[in-house]
Design an enzyme around this catalytic site. Structure first.
Site, PDB file in Angstrom:
ATOM      1  N   THR A   1       2.564  -5.668  32.566  1.00  0.00           N
ATOM      2  CA  THR A   1       3.755  -4.866  32.829  1.00  0.00           C
ATOM      3  C   THR A   1       4.870  -5.629  33.524  1.00  0.00           C
ATOM      4  O   THR A   1       4.608  -6.400  34.444  1.00  0.00           O
ATOM      5  CB  THR A   1       3.379  -3.666  33.727  1.00  0.00           C
ATOM      6  OG1 THR A   1       2.287  -2.969  33.140  1.00  0.00           O
ATOM      7  CG2 THR A   1       4.537  -2.711  33.915  1.00  0.00           C
TER       8      THR A   1
ATOM      9  N   ARG B   1      -5.325   4.104  23.842  1.00  0.00           N
ATOM     10  CA  ARG B   1      -5.392   3.872  25.285  1.00  0.00           C
ATOM     11  C   ARG B   1      -4.010   3.872  25.902  1.00  0.00           C
ATOM     12  O   ARG B   1      -3.066   3.310  25.373  1.00  0.00           O
ATOM     13  CB  ARG B   1      -6.082   2.538  25.560  1.00  0.00           C
ATOM     14  CG  ARG B   1      -6.162   2.143  27.050  1.00  0.00           C
ATOM     15  CD  ARG B   1      -5.068   1.192  27.466  1.00  0.00           C
ATOM     16  NE  ARG B   1      -5.293   0.632  28.813  1.00  0.00           N
ATOM     17  CZ  ARG B   1      -4.455  -0.178  29.436  1.00  0.00           C
ATOM     18  NH1 ARG B   1      -3.328  -0.531  28.838  1.00  0.00           N
ATOM     19  NH2 ARG B   1      -4.732  -0.633  30.643  1.00  0.00           N
ATOM     20  N   VAL B   2      -3.883   4.521  27.056  1.00  0.00           N
ATOM     21  CA  VAL B   2      -2.670   4.490  27.851  1.00  0.00           C
ATOM     22  C   VAL B   2      -3.038   3.941  29.219  1.00  0.00           C
ATOM     23  O   VAL B   2      -3.969   4.436  29.861  1.00  0.00           O
ATOM     24  CB  VAL B   2      -2.052   5.895  27.993  1.00  0.00           C
ATOM     25  CG1 VAL B   2      -0.874   5.859  28.961  1.00  0.00           C
ATOM     26  CG2 VAL B   2      -1.611   6.417  26.630  1.00  0.00           C
ATOM     27  N   GLY B   3      -2.348   2.905  29.646  1.00  0.00           N
ATOM     28  CA  GLY B   3      -2.598   2.340  30.962  1.00  0.00           C
ATOM     29  C   GLY B   3      -1.731   2.967  32.017  1.00  0.00           C
ATOM     30  O   GLY B   3      -1.228   4.088  31.874  1.00  0.00           O
ATOM     31  N   ASP B   4      -1.497   2.222  33.096  1.00  0.00           N
ATOM     32  CA  ASP B   4      -0.738   2.795  34.211  1.00  0.00           C
ATOM     33  C   ASP B   4       0.766   2.676  34.027  1.00  0.00           C
ATOM     34  O   ASP B   4       1.534   3.282  34.765  1.00  0.00           O
ATOM     35  CB  ASP B   4      -1.154   2.129  35.523  1.00  0.00           C
ATOM     36  CG  ASP B   4      -0.610   0.714  35.653  1.00  0.00           C
ATOM     37  OD1 ASP B   4      -0.634  -0.017  34.636  1.00  0.00           O
ATOM     38  OD2 ASP B   4      -0.182   0.337  36.742  1.00  0.00           O
TER      39      ASP B   4
ATOM     40  N   THR C   1       1.370  -4.336  38.916  1.00  0.00           N
ATOM     41  CA  THR C   1       0.943  -4.989  37.689  1.00  0.00           C
ATOM     42  C   THR C   1      -0.514  -5.383  37.829  1.00  0.00           C
ATOM     43  O   THR C   1      -1.004  -5.589  38.941  1.00  0.00           O
ATOM     44  CB  THR C   1       1.810  -6.232  37.388  1.00  0.00           C
ATOM     45  OG1 THR C   1       1.387  -6.832  36.171  1.00  0.00           O
ATOM     46  CG2 THR C   1       1.695  -7.262  38.502  1.00  0.00           C
ATOM     47  N   GLY C   2      -1.218  -5.475  36.704  1.00  0.00           N
ATOM     48  CA  GLY C   2      -2.620  -5.873  36.756  1.00  0.00           C
ATOM     49  C   GLY C   2      -3.490  -4.959  35.934  1.00  0.00           C
ATOM     50  O   GLY C   2      -3.098  -4.521  34.847  1.00  0.00           O
ATOM     51  N   ASP C   3      -4.678  -4.665  36.432  1.00  0.00           N
ATOM     52  CA  ASP C   3      -5.652  -3.854  35.710  1.00  0.00           C
ATOM     53  C   ASP C   3      -5.251  -2.382  35.799  1.00  0.00           C
ATOM     54  O   ASP C   3      -5.629  -1.661  36.720  1.00  0.00           O
ATOM     55  CB  ASP C   3      -7.044  -4.063  36.304  1.00  0.00           C
ATOM     56  CG  ASP C   3      -8.145  -3.442  35.452  1.00  0.00           C
ATOM     57  OD1 ASP C   3      -7.846  -2.536  34.646  1.00  0.00           O
ATOM     58  OD2 ASP C   3      -9.305  -3.862  35.578  1.00  0.00           O
ATOM     59  N   GLY C   4      -4.468  -1.949  34.823  1.00  0.00           N
ATOM     60  CA  GLY C   4      -3.909  -0.602  34.864  1.00  0.00           C
ATOM     61  C   GLY C   4      -4.941   0.497  34.801  1.00  0.00           C
ATOM     62  O   GLY C   4      -4.740   1.579  35.355  1.00  0.00           O
TER      63      GLY C   4
END
Length: 359
Positions: A224, A252-255, A275-278
């Site tokens: 992101t 899939r939807v992340g953060d 940012t990172g592992d959403g």
């Protein structure tokens, strides 16, 4: 122990010498509080310059965030923003994006959007022309095209297609499935029968932490751009854009499009970007926590660190980062699992500066 210390010193010195931008180690360097101000995850310098040009010319915080994130989409920053990157399991690229006005608290967002490359402008249209917060999938594409955005178009690129073909040839490894068969090849997958105790909280909360997806997240798959802007009036806005995790399960939807997770703003307090592992971060809403911690009087540095630590207590292998900025423009960052960099432009800077945060 001496060898470990020497290695760490070598890493720090290398970072300082190799950068062509001004940097601050860790969270110790902050600006003097002037605004307008632009802050963004990662060394996305051209995106910050685009946002700065907008806000310096009198555009609102929201408009400036849109300009900055849009520039990153056009540049396909790190292959994880905009079209042409991060194919899912079917080889398709989709877009997630969000914009939030910290004065009105309005949010517009799109998720798993197909066929339209302008993620942040799509999110802005949701905020401008609907009473909704989030629109998803192909219906989101239909809506924003009807509102004037160009499309439909193929969001894949030769690079993303080649990456997907190579992944398929490697037996679809790594992937985001768990507890399925076959374990080491491409699907279709079927549930693997699990011992009943696996569902218990004791086994999942055992020493060593809860397994996470962070092994898939690295500097080429960090999802992101998250950007915050404070305009001349002191109004604050945030925006995000991403094409999501590489080889994600379709749908899939992340953060990225989740307010409070990837970004959050309140003009009365400040803003946050992440940012990172959403998939992990959206379970904790770290940016909402950061802003609320600052509301209670916590400094940006401590607020960012506290949000990261809350995640790592449950997920020790978590990989991610946060920047925090208060309403006066004081900024800081915190991270875990990698070295994080974020970019800043303020009136006292001649150009964008990149700050480095050690885990």
């Amino acid at each position: 122990m001496d060898l470990l210390i020497n290695q760490n010193l070598f890493i720090i010195i290398t970072i300082l010498l190799s950068s062509s931008f001004s940097m601050g180690l860790g969270n110790e360097i902050q600006n003097l509080g002037q605004y307008p101000l632009v802050v963004s995850t990662w060394p996305f310098v051209e995106a910050v310059r685009a946002a700065w040009r907008a806000v310096d010319n009198g555009l609102s915080a929201v408009d400036s965030v849109v300009e900055g994130c849009s520039a990153c989409e056009e540049l396909r920053c790190d292959g994880t923003v905009g079209p042409g990157g991060s194919p899912d399991e079917n080889g398709e690229t989709t877009i997630d994006a969000l914009v939030m006005d910290g004065t009105t608290m309005e949010v517009g967002a799109v998720a798993a959007m197909r066929y339209v490359k302008d993620g942040i402008r799509a999110a802005r249209l949701v905020m401008q022309h609907t009473q909704h917060t989030l629109i998803v999938g192909e219906k989101a594409s239909n809506f924003v095209i009807s509102m004037g955005l160009p499309g439909p178009t193929n969001l894949s690129s030769p690079e993303s297609t080649a990456k997907w073909v190579k992944w398929k040839d490697n037996g679809c490894q790594p992937n985001f499935w768990k507890n399925v068969l076959p374990a080491n090849s491409c699907g279709p997958y079927h549930p693997r029968k699990l011992p009943s105790f696996v569902e218990g909280t004791c086994s999942r909360g055992s020493v060593g932490g809860i397994p996470s997806t962070s092994s898939h997240i690295d500097l080429q798959n960090h999802d992101t751009i998250s950007m915050a802007v404070i305009d001349h009036m002191g109004h604050i806005a945030v925006g995000t854009s991403t094409n999501g995790a590489t080889f994600k399960i379709p749908g899939r939807v992340g953060d990225g499009p989740i307010a409070g997770s990837s970004a959050y703003a309140d003009t009365e307090v400040g803003a946050c970007g992440a940012t990172g592992d959403g998939d992990i971060m959206m379970r904790f809403l770290p940016c909402y926590q950061v802003v609320e911690s600052m509301r209670l009087g916590m400094e940006p540095k401590l607020a960012a660190e506290d949000a990261i630590m809350r995640i790592t207590r449950k997920y020790p292998n978590f990989v991610g980062a946060i920047f925090a900025v208060d309403k006066n423009g004081v900024h800081a960052g915190a991270c875990h699992g990698w070295i994080f960099q974020y970019s800043v432009r303020s009136p006292v800077m001649e150009d964008v500066q990149v700050f480095t945060v050690l885990p």
